[in-house]
Design a protein around this motif. Structure first.
Motif, PDB file in Angstrom:
ATOM      1  N   PRO A   1      59.126  -4.833 -20.935  1.00  0.00           N
ATOM      2  CA  PRO A   1      58.274  -5.368 -19.865  1.00  0.00           C
ATOM      3  C   PRO A   1      56.888  -4.716 -19.868  1.00  0.00           C
ATOM      4  CG  PRO A   1      60.480  -4.984 -19.049  1.00  0.00           C
ATOM      5  CD  PRO A   1      60.432  -4.397 -20.433  1.00  0.00           C
ATOM      6  N   SER A   2      55.846  -5.530 -19.962  1.00  0.00           N
ATOM      7  CA  SER A   2      54.456  -5.057 -20.006  1.00  0.00           C
ATOM      8  C   SER A   2      54.197  -4.018 -21.074  1.00  0.00           C
ATOM      9  CB  SER A   2      54.030  -4.488 -18.642  1.00  0.00           C
ATOM     10  OG  SER A   2      54.017  -5.512 -17.692  1.00  0.00           O
ATOM     11  N   GLY A   3      54.867  -4.145 -22.171  1.00  0.00           N
ATOM     12  CA  GLY A   3      54.620  -3.174 -23.231  1.00  0.00           C
ATOM     13  C   GLY A   3      55.513  -3.382 -24.434  1.00  0.00           C
ATOM     14  N   MET A   4      55.547  -2.379 -25.267  1.00  0.00           N
ATOM     15  CA  MET A   4      56.367  -2.453 -26.476  1.00  0.00           C
ATOM     16  C   MET A   4      56.712  -1.048 -26.954  1.00  0.00           C
ATOM     17  SD  MET A   4      53.507  -3.336 -29.385  1.00  0.00           S
ATOM     18  CE  MET A   4      54.412  -2.607 -30.757  1.00  0.00           C
TER      19      MET A   4
ATOM     20  N   ILE B   1      46.223 -17.188 -32.330  1.00  0.00           N
ATOM     21  CA  ILE B   1      45.495 -16.593 -33.446  1.00  0.00           C
ATOM     22  C   ILE B   1      45.957 -17.315 -34.707  1.00  0.00           C
ATOM     23  CG2 ILE B   1      44.992 -14.480 -34.719  1.00  0.00           C
ATOM     24  CD1 ILE B   1      45.748 -12.883 -32.247  1.00  0.00           C
TER      25      ILE B   1
ATOM     26  N   ASN C   1      57.327   1.201 -30.469  1.00  0.00           N
ATOM     27  CA  ASN C   1      57.198   1.168 -31.916  1.00  0.00           C
ATOM     28  C   ASN C   1      57.791   2.440 -32.475  1.00  0.00           C
ATOM     29  OD1 ASN C   1      55.202   2.965 -33.607  1.00  0.00           O
ATOM     30  ND2 ASN C   1      54.309   2.769 -31.562  1.00  0.00           N
TER      31      ASN C   1
ATOM     32  N   GLY D   1      51.288   0.157 -24.061  1.00  0.00           N
ATOM     33  CA  GLY D   1      50.974  -1.055 -23.311  1.00  0.00           C
ATOM     34  C   GLY D   1      50.789  -0.754 -21.831  1.00  0.00           C
ATOM     35  N   PRO D   2      50.475  -1.808 -21.049  1.00  0.00           N
ATOM     36  CA  PRO D   2      50.156  -1.621 -19.631  1.00  0.00           C
ATOM     37  C   PRO D   2      51.256  -0.892 -18.842  1.00  0.00           C
ATOM     38  CG  PRO D   2      49.786  -3.887 -20.292  1.00  0.00           C
ATOM     39  CD  PRO D   2      50.349  -3.198 -21.479  1.00  0.00           C
TER      40      PRO D   2
ATOM     41  N   GLU E   1      59.929  -5.430 -27.908  1.00  0.00           N
ATOM     42  CA  GLU E   1      59.100  -5.829 -26.775  1.00  0.00           C
ATOM     43  C   GLU E   1      59.784  -5.355 -25.497  1.00  0.00           C
ATOM     44  OE1 GLU E   1      59.004 -10.062 -25.899  1.00  0.00           O
ATOM     45  OE2 GLU E   1      56.838  -9.943 -25.689  1.00  0.00           O
TER      46      GLU E   1
ATOM     47  N   ILE F   1      47.614  -8.061 -28.983  1.00  0.00           N
ATOM     48  CA  ILE F   1      47.649  -9.279 -28.173  1.00  0.00           C
ATOM     49  C   ILE F   1      46.394 -10.112 -28.441  1.00  0.00           C
ATOM     50  CG2 ILE F   1      47.839 -10.184 -25.809  1.00  0.00           C
ATOM     51  CD1 ILE F   1      50.190  -8.349 -26.687  1.00  0.00           C
TER      52      ILE F   1
ATOM     53  N   THR G   1      55.358 -10.294 -16.701  1.00  0.00           N
ATOM     54  CA  THR G   1      55.500  -9.033 -17.419  1.00  0.00           C
ATOM     55  C   THR G   1      56.501  -9.068 -18.570  1.00  0.00           C
ATOM     56  OG1 THR G   1      57.188  -8.355 -15.873  1.00  0.00           O
ATOM     57  CG2 THR G   1      54.936  -7.711 -15.368  1.00  0.00           C
ATOM     58  N   GLU G   2      57.455  -9.961 -18.529  1.00  0.00           N
ATOM     59  CA  GLU G   2      58.562  -9.871 -19.480  1.00  0.00           C
ATOM     60  C   GLU G   2      58.156 -10.236 -20.905  1.00  0.00           C
ATOM     61  OE1 GLU G   2      61.896  -8.873 -18.750  1.00  0.00           O
ATOM     62  OE2 GLU G   2      60.802  -8.116 -17.024  1.00  0.00           O
ATOM     63  N   ILE G   3      57.199 -11.152 -21.020  1.00  0.00           N
ATOM     64  CA  ILE G   3      56.777 -11.579 -22.350  1.00  0.00           C
ATOM     65  C   ILE G   3      55.391 -11.006 -22.604  1.00  0.00           C
ATOM     66  CG2 ILE G   3      56.340 -13.541 -23.852  1.00  0.00           C
ATOM     67  CD1 ILE G   3      58.222 -15.070 -21.773  1.00  0.00           C
ATOM     68  N   PHE G   4      55.361  -9.932 -23.361  1.00  0.00           N
ATOM     69  CA  PHE G   4      54.114  -9.199 -23.552  1.00  0.00           C
ATOM     70  C   PHE G   4      53.412  -9.618 -24.841  1.00  0.00           C
ATOM     71  CE2 PHE G   4      52.033  -5.186 -25.049  1.00  0.00           C
ATOM     72  CZ  PHE G   4      50.997  -5.206 -24.129  1.00  0.00           C
ATOM     73  N   LEU G   5      54.192  -9.877 -25.875  1.00  0.00           N
ATOM     74  CA  LEU G   5      53.619 -10.153 -27.185  1.00  0.00           C
ATOM     75  C   LEU G   5      53.509 -11.651 -27.449  1.00  0.00           C
ATOM     76  CD1 LEU G   5      55.766  -7.492 -29.062  1.00  0.00           C
ATOM     77  CD2 LEU G   5      53.341  -7.270 -28.468  1.00  0.00           C
ATOM     78  N   ARG G   6      52.678 -11.984 -28.421  1.00  0.00           N
ATOM     79  CA  ARG G   6      52.584 -13.373 -28.857  1.00  0.00           C
ATOM     80  C   ARG G   6      53.850 -13.765 -29.606  1.00  0.00           C
ATOM     81  NH1 ARG G   6      47.128 -15.522 -29.149  1.00  0.00           N
ATOM     82  NH2 ARG G   6      45.736 -13.992 -28.200  1.00  0.00           N
TER      83      ARG G   6
ATOM     84  N   MET H   1      60.199  -2.191 -33.890  1.00  0.00           N
ATOM     85  CA  MET H   1      59.449  -2.652 -32.731  1.00  0.00           C
ATOM     86  C   MET H   1      60.384  -3.312 -31.740  1.00  0.00           C
ATOM     87  SD  MET H   1      57.825  -5.356 -31.099  1.00  0.00           S
ATOM     88  CE  MET H   1      57.784  -6.779 -32.198  1.00  0.00           C
TER      89      MET H   1
ATOM     90  N   THR I   1      47.240  -1.011 -28.067  1.00  0.00           N
ATOM     91  CA  THR I   1      48.196  -2.118 -28.076  1.00  0.00           C
ATOM     92  C   THR I   1      47.557  -3.457 -27.709  1.00  0.00           C
ATOM     93  OG1 THR I   1      49.926  -0.527 -27.573  1.00  0.00           O
ATOM     94  CG2 THR I   1      50.430  -2.820 -27.120  1.00  0.00           C
TER      95      THR I   1
ATOM     96  N   ALA J   1      54.527  -7.559 -33.936  1.00  0.00           N
ATOM     97  CA  ALA J   1      53.732  -7.391 -32.717  1.00  0.00           C
ATOM     98  C   ALA J   1      52.376  -8.067 -32.874  1.00  0.00           C
ATOM     99  CB  ALA J   1      53.567  -5.914 -32.379  1.00  0.00           C
TER     100      ALA J   1
ATOM    101  N   CYS K   1      54.787  -3.290 -37.907  1.00  0.00           N
ATOM    102  CA  CYS K   1      56.133  -3.357 -37.324  1.00  0.00           C
ATOM    103  C   CYS K   1      57.068  -4.309 -38.064  1.00  0.00           C
ATOM    104  CB  CYS K   1      56.043  -3.791 -35.857  1.00  0.00           C
ATOM    105  SG  CYS K   1      55.353  -2.512 -34.798  1.00  0.00           S
TER     106      CYS K   1
END
Lengths: 257, 303
Positions: free
Chosen positions: B64-67, A94, B69, B217-218, B62, B270, A48-53, B60, B266, A223, A231
Motif C-alpha cells: 500500500p502506497s509503496g513497494m 509510458i 525491493n 514510496g509515500p 507492491e 511511477i 493506495t493499494e495500487i501503487f505501481l503501473r 519486488m 521511487t 516496478a 526488479c
C-alpha cells in the motif's frame, strides 16, 4: 522511437468475455514503430493499494488513428480496476517499452503460440509479419471455450488452431498436446510464444531439444518498466537481465530453461 | 525569477532536486523523458568494487502506497563504471554523484580511491544503509562505532564532498548522524529504505526471495520527515532528505523540516518526469509565497 509518458484518451473499452477486455487508446501525438512483444506501462488511478503501473503487451496499433489496442485480462486488483475505466477517460501510460519479437524472414514457416493474455503480441505478430498466411500457424490455448477471445478478424493472416482444457473448443488439453505442436513441429523453423510461464517453459524446452529457433515473451513483476529499478530480472545464461529492457522477448537459448 | 540554488559543503547545486540512487540508473535510462541538465544532481546506481549479480527474483513487492525491493546492489562494478559509463555521462550539466558500497571497510576505501580520480564526480554518497546485502551495507550504518569507522577510513582518502546515506533502521538516527559528522562527513542523506517484508497468504511463502527487503514510496514519507527533522536539529552539516517524495509539496515539506536538498526515488518508477515537475513546482511555490531564495525555507518549520 523515444519513450514518452503520454495521456491517452480511452476511446473504447469492450468486454470480450468474462475476464478479457479490449481497450482502445488514442494518443494526442503521432507515434511510430511499435512491434509485437513491446508493451506499455499503464497508470491505474486508484487510491493506495495500487501503487505501481501495470504493463500490457500491445495487441494492435493504428498509426493513422494514433491508437493502440490493449488486451486486458483481469488477473488482480490493478487489471480489474483498469477494466472498469470508461470511454472518454484519460489513461496515462509510458510507451513504447521493451524489445519486440524478431520479425520473421519471408521464407520462414512460423508457429505462434499464445495462452491467456499472451495472445496479444501473438495476434499482433500474425497480423504484421508479412508472411504468406499458409506459413503462419497460430495455436491458442485457454481453459475453456468461454475464455477464448474472438479471433475471427485475424483468420486471414494464418491457420488457426485451438485447445481448451475441458475440450469445449478445439483439441482437449494444453497447447503442447495439440498435434500441430506434438506431431508436426518439424514443419516450422521458428516458434514464437507468449503466455503462462509453465506453458512457455514446456514449449521452450521442446524447441531447445529439437533445435528450433524459439522466442518467448516473459512477464516478470516489474516496478518501472524502463530499466532503472532492476526488479524484473530473469536469471539468464549471461546473468540477471531486465525483462523490461533486455526483454520481454528472449531467445530460449539465452535462458536457463 | 526565484533563486533555487543550494549548497552542500562546497558544492553549489542549481536546484535542490536530485534523483536517488537505484531509481535513475546512470541517467541514460531516463534521458528520453527529461533533460537531465535540469536536475540539481543525479545519484547513480549503487556501485561496488566488483561486479554483483544481486539477489534472486522475485525482488519486488507492491505494498500500500509503496513497494519493497531486494535488488541487492546489482551492478557491473567500478571498473565498468569508469571505463564504460563515466565517459558517456561525465559531461552532463548536472552534478553526478556516485553511491558507494562495500562489504568491508577496505572495499569502501578502495572504491572511493578509484572514484577520487574522476574529475567530473564532485561527490560520493557513502551507502552504509543498504538493507539487501548479506555483508556490509546496513550493518555499518546501524551502530555509531561502525559508522564512524567506515567514514573515518573513507574521509582519509577522499578530498571532495562526502555525503553519508543513513539507515532508518536504528533506534536514534540523530546519534548516527552526529557520529558521522564527527568523522568529517560533509553531509548526510536520509532515509534509505525501511526493513520490511511481504507474505503471500495463499502459499504461506514470503513474496521476496530474500524474505525481507526495503520499503520505499509515500508509505514511508512521515517517518522520513520525522527523521530529517531530528537529524537537522542534531548536526551542523547539510541534510539531504528523501523518502516517498512524489511531488513539489512533499519536497518543500522536507526542506521546511530541515533538508537542504531532496532526492526523488521511487516516484521515478511511477513517472520519470516527476523530478522536473518537482523543480517547477518548487519555483511556483516560491513565487506564490514571495520567497526569493530557496535557502529561506530550509529548516523554517515553525513549532
Amino acid at each position: 522511437m523515444k519513450k514518452t509518458v503520454t495521456d491517452f484518451l480511452l476511446v473504447e473499452n469492450k468486454q470480450l468475455n468474462k475476464d478479457n477486455f479490449q481497450l482502445l487508446l488514442q494518443s494526442p501525438q503521432p507515434f511510430s514503430d511499435i512491434y509485437p512483444g513491446q508493451f506499455i506501462n499503464v497508470e491505474i488511478k486508484e487510491a493506495t493499494e495500487i501503487f505501481l503501473r501495470r504493463p500490457f503487451s500491445v495487441l494492435d496499433v493504428d498509426y493513422n488513428q494514433q491508437t493502440i489496442t490493449l488486451l486486458v485480462k483481469i488477473l488482480g486488483r490493478g487489471s480489474k480496476k483498469l477494466t472498469e475505466a470508461i470511454a472518454g477517460q484519460t489513461i496515462n501510460a509510458i510507451f513504447p517499452l521493451g524489445k519486440s519479437f524478431t520479425l520473421p524472414d519471408k521464407s520462414d514457416r512460423i508457429l505462434l503460440i499464445g495462452g491467456g493474455s499472451g495472445v496479444a503480441p501473438i495476434l499482433f505478430l500474425a497480423k504484421i509479419c508479412g508472411l504468406n498466411p499458409s506459413n503462419v500457424n497460430v495455436l491458442i490455448g485457454a481453459r475453456s471455450a468461454s475464455d477464448h477471445i474472438d479471433v475471427s478478424s485475424y483468420l486471414n493472416f494464418g491457420q488457426f488452431f485451438f485447445t481448451t482444457e475441458d475440450g469445449s473448443l478445439g483439441e482437449k488439453g494444453y497447447v503442447t498436446n495439440h498435434p500441430v505442436f506434438c506431431e508436426q513441429l518439424n514443419k516450422f523453423n521458428k516458434i514464437y510464444t507468449c503466455g503462462p510461464d509453465l506453458m512457455m517453459k514446456a514449449i521452450g524446452r521442446t524447441a531447445i531439444k529439437k533445435n528450433i529457433f524459439c522466442e518467448v515473451s516473459l512477464e516478470n513483476m516489474m516496478a518501472c518498466g524502463f530499466g532503472v529499478c532492476l526488479c524484473c530480472v530473469e536469471d539468464t545464461k549471461t546473468g540477471h537481465k531486465c525483462v523490461c529492457t533486455d526483454g520481454p522477448v528472449f531467445n530460449v537459448n539465452d535462458l536457463k530453461w | 525569477m526565484v533563486n533555487l540554488e543550494i549548497k552542500i559543503h562546497e558544492l553549489v547545486f542549481k536546484n535542490p532536486v536530485l534523483t536517488a540512487s537505484g531509481t535513475c540508473g546512470f541517467g541514460e535510462e531516463i534521458a528520453d523523458f527529461m533533460d537531465l541538465s535540469l536536475l540539481g544532481g543525479l545519484v547513480v546506481k549503487g556501485t561496488t568494487l566488483k561486479h554483483r549479480e544481486g539477489n534472486a527474483y522475485p525482488r519486488m513487492a507492491e505494498t500500500p502506497s509503496g513497494m519493497l525491493n531486494a535488488v541487492g546492489l546489482q551492478n557491473k562494478g567500478v571498473d565498468n563504471f569508469i571505463s564504460n559509463i563515466y565517459p558517456r555521462i561525465k559531461d552532463l550539466d548536472t552534478h553526478i554523484i556516485v553511491n558507494v558500497n562495500g562489504s568491508t571497510i577496505d572495499e569502501y576505501v578502495a572504491l572511493t580511491e578509484r572514484l577520487n580520480e574522476l574529475d567530473k564526480i564532485p561527490a560520493i554518497e557513502l551507502n552504509i544503509s543498504c538493507p539487501n546485502v548479506k555483508e556490509g551495507g546496513m550493518a555499518f550504518g546501524i551502530s555509531c562505532v561502525s559508522a564512524e569507522a567506515v567514514v573515518k577510513a573513507v574521509r582519509k582518502v577522499y578530498s571532495k564532498t562526502l555525503i553519508v546515506k543513513l539507515s532508518p533502521n536504528v533506534t536514534n538516527i540523530a546519534d548516527i548522524a552526529k557520529a558521522v559528522e564527527g568523522q568529517g562527513a560533509d553531509s548526510v542523506s536520509l532515509i534509505n529504505t525501511l526493513l520490511a517484508m511481504a507474505v503471500n497468504a495463499e502459499t504461506r511463502k514470503p513474496v521476496l526471495s530474500t524474505i525481507t527487503g526495503g520499503l520505499s514510496g509515500p508509505a514511508i514519507k512521515p517517518i522520513a520527515l520525522r527523521m530529517v527533522w531530528q537529524v537537522y536539529n542534531a548536526v551542523k552539516i547539510p541534510v539531504i532528505g528523501m523518502g516517498g517524495i512524489m511531488n513539489a509539496t512533499d519536497a518543500i515539506e522536507f526542506m521546511i523540516a530541515g533538508a537542504s536538498a531532496v532526492q526523488v526515488g521511487t516516484a521515478i518508477f511511477i513517472d520519470p518526469t516527476i523530478p522536473v515537475q518537482i523543480i517547477d513546482g518548487i519555483a511556483s511555490y516560491m513565487e506564490r509565497h514571495k520567497i526569493q531564495s530557496i535557502n529561506e525555507i530550509i529548516g523554517s518549520l515553525q513549532c
